[in-house]
Design a protein around this motif. Structure first.
Motif, PDB file in Angstrom:
ATOM      1  N   THR A   1       0.859  -1.180   0.000  1.00 22.87           N
ATOM      2  CA  THR A   1       0.000   0.000   0.000  1.00 22.87           C
ATOM      3  C   THR A   1       0.894   1.227   0.000  1.00 22.87           C
ATOM      4  O   THR A   1       1.825   1.326   0.808  1.00 22.87           O
TER       5      THR A   1
ATOM      6  N   ARG B   1       1.240   5.693  -0.850  1.00 28.75           N
ATOM      7  CA  ARG B   1       0.645   7.000  -1.092  1.00 28.75           C
ATOM      8  C   ARG B   1       1.446   7.674  -2.185  1.00 28.75           C
ATOM      9  O   ARG B   1       2.667   7.846  -2.053  1.00 28.75           O
TER      10      ARG B   1
ATOM     11  N   GLU C   1      -3.043  13.635  -4.070  1.00 31.90           N
ATOM     12  CA  GLU C   1      -2.604  12.372  -3.482  1.00 31.90           C
ATOM     13  C   GLU C   1      -3.539  11.229  -3.864  1.00 31.90           C
ATOM     14  O   GLU C   1      -4.749  11.407  -3.967  1.00 31.90           O
ATOM     15  N   ARG C   2      -2.946  10.063  -4.080  1.00 25.90           N
ATOM     16  CA  ARG C   2      -3.711   8.842  -4.316  1.00 25.90           C
ATOM     17  C   ARG C   2      -3.133   7.745  -3.433  1.00 25.90           C
ATOM     18  O   ARG C   2      -1.908   7.583  -3.364  1.00 25.90           O
ATOM     19  N   VAL C   3      -3.999   6.979  -2.770  1.00 22.67           N
ATOM     20  CA  VAL C   3      -3.565   5.865  -1.931  1.00 22.67           C
ATOM     21  C   VAL C   3      -4.154   4.584  -2.502  1.00 22.67           C
ATOM     22  O   VAL C   3      -5.350   4.509  -2.813  1.00 22.67           O
TER      23      VAL C   3
ATOM     24  N   LEU D   1       3.577   2.679   2.599  1.00 31.95           N
ATOM     25  CA  LEU D   1       2.812   2.761   3.859  1.00 31.95           C
ATOM     26  C   LEU D   1       2.904   1.467   4.655  1.00 31.95           C
ATOM     27  O   LEU D   1       2.758   1.466   5.859  1.00 31.95           O
TER      28      LEU D   1
END
Length: 282
Positions: free
Chosen positions: A237, A239, A247-249, A281
């Motif tokens: 995972t 970011r 931002e994209r997670v 992450l």
């Protein structure tokens, strides 16, 4: 006679001998090979900046190495600094345009990462992972640490200058930030910079020539598969901080044919990241 203990003496740190420019040239420059010239300078601001400035007058395969960089740069204009002769700091000039479509040039930093990781494993006995798109990671005390980086810059319409910075003998007290690492701290079996540089440049030549002969096709050349196999970002995972501070997670699930990192979003869709800063992450 110069006092060998003065700060400016090339022999002031005997654990960090200077590179052997003559031997490097002898071992790397050959008729029909990629590397056409190799120069080692004692200090400069940035080998990338220097080579970009003269790219139009230099042939493909020009290599510029610095024992010390005072204004080394990474992506997003980050600074890169290290003690003199503590690492490898160099740039190469490539002109893939005759064979490779421009839209595939974005694979060059990823190709360089594969080449460096392959060479470091072979010559230093250190498993080097790749963090998308251009960081080199080693394991120190069970933690991933950044030990190097790659910066590719266009120079005009035909040339790309690729810069590589690799921490070799940095001690814990010399690290610029706690999250940095070095081959020494990763228990390398060898810290010989001459051997490492020859290995990296030979590996880079092999990968680049194969990719160019495949017209830059990352699948046909085996580059896409090799990068995915060594990429520590996949399966995690992350970011992604995109241009404009968007931002994209999501979970990093693939590197596509354009070298983009593909994220699986919680919403069920997939989002390709072509440029940005990626944070692991978990």
């Amino acid at each position: 006679m110069t006092d060998p203990e003065t700060p400016h003496s090339r022999w002031s740190d005997l654990d960090r001998p200077p590179l052997n420019e003559r031997a490097l040239r002898r071992g790397l420059i050959r008729p029909g090979g990629l590397w056409t010239s190799l120069d080692v300078v004692t200090t400069t601001g940035s080998t990338n900046s220097d080579l970009v400035a003269v790219a139009s007058s230099r042939p493909e395969g020009t290599v510029l190495v610095a024992e010390e960089q005072t204004a080394g740069r990474g992506r997003m204009d980050r600074r890169w600094s290290a003690p003199a002769r503590s690492g490898l700091f160099f740039s190469v000039l490539l002109t893939p345009g005759d064979n490779v479509p421009v839209h595939r040039w974005g694979w060059l930093p990823l190709l360089t990462g594969v080449a460096v990781a392959t060479a470091v494993a072979r010559s230093a006995g250190v498993d080097t992972a790749l963090k998308w798109p251009n960081d080199l990671l080693v394991t120190v005390d069970g933690e991933e640490r950044k030990a190097g980086g790659i910066l590719a810059e266009r120079s005009g319409d035909e040339a790309v200058v690729v810069g590589i910075g690799l921490n070799v003998s940095l001690r814990a007290t010399e690290l610029p930030v706690p999250t940095a690492g070095s081959l020494a701290l990763a228990d390398a079996v060898s810290l010989d910079r001459d051997t490492l540089l020859r290995s990296v440049l030979r590996s880079l030549e092999q990968w680049y020539v194969d990719w160019r002969e495949a017209d830059g096709d990352p699948a046909t050349s085996g580059l896409q598969e090799a990068y995915a196999a060594g990429c520590a970002t996949l399966g995690r995972t992350v970011r992604a901080v995109l241009p404009g501070s968007v931002e994209r997670v999501g979970e990093a699930v693939a590197v596509d044919g354009d070298g983009r990192l593909v994220l699986a979003m919680a919403s069920g869709g997939r989002y390709p990241v072509g440029a940005g800063d990626v944070v692991h992450l978990r």
